[in-house]
Design a protein around this motif. Sequence first.
Motif, PDB file in Angstrom:
ATOM      1  N   ALA A 195       2.728   7.891   8.095  1.00 52.30           N
ATOM      2  CA  ALA A 195       3.255   6.678   7.459  1.00 52.30           C
ATOM      3  C   ALA A 195       2.449   5.450   7.849  1.00 52.30           C
ATOM      4  N   LEU A 196       2.120   5.322   9.121  1.00 52.90           N
ATOM      5  CA  LEU A 196       1.381   4.144   9.585  1.00 52.90           C
ATOM      6  C   LEU A 196      -0.050   4.131   9.041  1.00 52.90           C
ATOM      7  N   ILE A 197      -0.700   5.270   9.036  1.00 46.32           N
ATOM      8  CA  ILE A 197      -2.041   5.338   8.457  1.00 46.32           C
ATOM      9  C   ILE A 197      -1.975   4.998   6.966  1.00 46.32           C
ATOM     10  N   GLY A 198      -0.908   5.456   6.304  1.00 41.88           N
ATOM     11  CA  GLY A 198      -0.721   5.117   4.894  1.00 41.88           C
ATOM     12  C   GLY A 198      -0.549   3.627   4.669  1.00 41.88           C
ATOM     13  N   LEU A 199       0.185   2.965   5.535  1.00 36.34           N
ATOM     14  CA  LEU A 199       0.342   1.513   5.414  1.00 36.34           C
ATOM     15  C   LEU A 199      -1.005   0.810   5.589  1.00 36.34           C
ATOM     16  N   GLY A 200      -1.831   1.337   6.499  1.00 41.24           N
ATOM     17  CA  GLY A 200      -3.179   0.797   6.653  1.00 41.24           C
ATOM     18  C   GLY A 200      -3.997   0.977   5.377  1.00 41.24           C
ATOM     19  N   TYR A 201      -3.825   2.134   4.728  1.00 46.15           N
ATOM     20  CA  TYR A 201      -4.497   2.383   3.454  1.00 46.15           C
ATOM     21  C   TYR A 201      -4.064   1.360   2.398  1.00 46.15           C
ATOM     22  N   LEU A 202      -2.757   1.097   2.352  1.00 38.89           N
ATOM     23  CA  LEU A 202      -2.226   0.179   1.341  1.00 38.89           C
ATOM     24  C   LEU A 202      -2.845  -1.198   1.473  1.00 38.89           C
ATOM     25  N   VAL A 203      -2.858  -1.722   2.688  1.00 40.63           N
ATOM     26  CA  VAL A 203      -3.424  -3.057   2.919  1.00 40.63           C
ATOM     27  C   VAL A 203      -4.903  -3.089   2.553  1.00 40.63           C
ATOM     28  N   GLY A 204      -5.654  -2.105   3.047  1.00 33.90           N
ATOM     29  CA  GLY A 204      -7.088  -2.064   2.768  1.00 33.90           C
ATOM     30  C   GLY A 204      -7.392  -1.809   1.299  1.00 33.90           C
ATOM     31  N   GLY A 205      -6.591  -0.945   0.655  1.00 32.55           N
ATOM     32  CA  GLY A 205      -6.807  -0.639  -0.758  1.00 32.55           C
ATOM     33  C   GLY A 205      -6.582  -1.838  -1.650  1.00 32.55           C
ATOM     34  N   VAL A 206      -5.492  -2.586  -1.385  1.00 29.33           N
ATOM     35  CA  VAL A 206      -5.214  -3.793  -2.179  1.00 29.33           C
ATOM     36  C   VAL A 206      -6.323  -4.822  -1.978  1.00 29.33           C
ATOM     37  N   ALA A 207      -6.760  -4.984  -0.725  1.00 33.14           N
ATOM     38  CA  ALA A 207      -7.863  -5.921  -0.447  1.00 33.14           C
ATOM     39  C   ALA A 207      -9.131  -5.488  -1.188  1.00 33.14           C
ATOM     40  N   PRO A 254       1.543   3.562  -0.459  1.00 29.07           N
ATOM     41  CA  PRO A 254       3.007   3.588  -0.518  1.00 29.07           C
ATOM     42  C   PRO A 254       3.603   4.988  -0.560  1.00 29.07           C
ATOM     43  N   VAL A 255       2.822   5.978  -1.031  1.00 28.62           N
ATOM     44  CA  VAL A 255       3.348   7.342  -1.138  1.00 28.62           C
ATOM     45  C   VAL A 255       3.672   7.910   0.237  1.00 28.62           C
ATOM     46  N   LEU A 256       2.771   7.727   1.180  1.00 28.74           N
ATOM     47  CA  LEU A 256       2.953   8.327   2.508  1.00 28.74           C
ATOM     48  C   LEU A 256       4.185   7.811   3.244  1.00 28.74           C
ATOM     49  N   PRO A 257       4.405   6.495   3.364  1.00 30.47           N
ATOM     50  CA  PRO A 257       5.615   6.041   4.059  1.00 30.47           C
ATOM     51  C   PRO A 257       6.906   6.506   3.377  1.00 30.47           C
ATOM     52  N   VAL A 258       6.905   6.503   2.025  1.00 33.00           N
ATOM     53  CA  VAL A 258       8.118   6.915   1.300  1.00 33.00           C
ATOM     54  C   VAL A 258       8.414   8.387   1.552  1.00 33.00           C
ATOM     55  N   VAL A 259       7.403   9.238   1.436  1.00 30.76           N
ATOM     56  CA  VAL A 259       7.604  10.671   1.662  1.00 30.76           C
ATOM     57  C   VAL A 259       8.019  10.938   3.100  1.00 30.76           C
ATOM     58  N   THR A 318      12.318   3.889  10.620  1.00 30.66           N
ATOM     59  CA  THR A 318      11.638   2.604  10.760  1.00 30.66           C
ATOM     60  C   THR A 318      11.494   2.207  12.225  1.00 30.66           C
ATOM     61  N   ALA A 319      12.532   2.442  13.003  1.00 31.73           N
ATOM     62  CA  ALA A 319      12.480   2.090  14.427  1.00 31.73           C
ATOM     63  C   ALA A 319      11.440   2.912  15.166  1.00 31.73           C
ATOM     64  N   ARG A 320      11.206   4.132  14.711  1.00 33.88           N
ATOM     65  CA  ARG A 320      10.206   4.987  15.359  1.00 33.88           C
ATOM     66  C   ARG A 320       8.781   4.531  15.070  1.00 33.88           C
ATOM     67  N   LEU A 321       8.605   3.738  14.020  1.00 31.62           N
ATOM     68  CA  LEU A 321       7.269   3.267  13.676  1.00 31.62           C
ATOM     69  C   LEU A 321       6.760   2.205  14.647  1.00 31.62           C
ATOM     70  N   VAL A 322       7.681   1.396  15.139  1.00 32.38           N
ATOM     71  CA  VAL A 322       7.286   0.191  15.886  1.00 32.38           C
ATOM     72  C   VAL A 322       6.411   0.486  17.101  1.00 32.38           C
ATOM     73  N   PRO A 323       6.771   1.428  17.990  1.00 29.50           N
ATOM     74  CA  PRO A 323       5.940   1.631  19.187  1.00 29.50           C
ATOM     75  C   PRO A 323       4.514   2.073  18.891  1.00 29.50           C
ATOM     76  N   HIS A 324       4.333   2.757  17.769  1.00 28.87           N
ATOM     77  CA  HIS A 324       3.015   3.317  17.449  1.00 28.87           C
ATOM     78  C   HIS A 324       2.276   2.506  16.381  1.00 28.87           C
TER      79      HIS A 324
END
Length: 279
Positions: free
Chosen positions: A34-46, A183-188, A198-204
Amino acid sequence: MSVLVFAVVLASAVLHASWNAVAKAIPDRLVASALIGLGYLVGGVAGIVAFGLPAARSLPYAVGSALLQAGYLLLLTAAYRHGEFARVYPLARGMSPLLVTVVTVTVLGAHLSPGELAGIALIVGALGALVLVGGRPRRGDGLGLAAATGVVIASYTLVDGIGVRGSGDALGYASLLFALQGPVLPVVCRLLSGPGFTARLVPHAPLGLLGGLLSLLSYGAVVWAQSLGSLALVSALRETSVLFAGLIGALFFAERFSRLRMLVTGVAVGGIVLLQLAR
């Protein structure tokens, strides 16, 4: 190949092995994906803002590839959860060029040169030996997942090979791929995980987002290099990431990188390089 292109491709190989190490380092595979996917989203939109969208005819291929690559990341992180980094990474990476070559011969009717046959023989022998060097395969060691990951890598490689040719802009196509995966990765992962995800995402979050950024930089560097240098040479040099993965496994995951494993990994890289150059 100029010295600059050579250095950029070599750096891309290090970045590729590094972001895979990030995926291994995060113990929760769904959180890592999920976190790597969020990184993809930001970079892809940019990237879309910077390079624009590719031609409309490439859109179906981009969507198909994005779905395949989302599945690839989920399989990869699952393999890393169960297996050694220095065994899983080379098996997943090494199977892809092998399978792509097999498909081009059996489906597309291509003919193999002596160099390609020699490269395939080296890859098959080295990957088989690499699996055995770490001990006999057993249930739950991640090798089956690594093999499945290699199949998916080969699948999206073939899809992208067609899609990018009709895109009109390789960087725009790559940006769209990452924006669609994002967006696909975090949703799945949220659906598979359930409440409290969501709480498990924060530390990593810092490490996971870094992994997404490293992946973007690695892919972008290769696309840039391919626009300036020989495609075969760039592809072949990038496969040195398999060697870097062995070193990372030894340095950061305390995995044994014996002389025999180093030799077998080197043979696998040699086979991949020979196969790429002989095409």
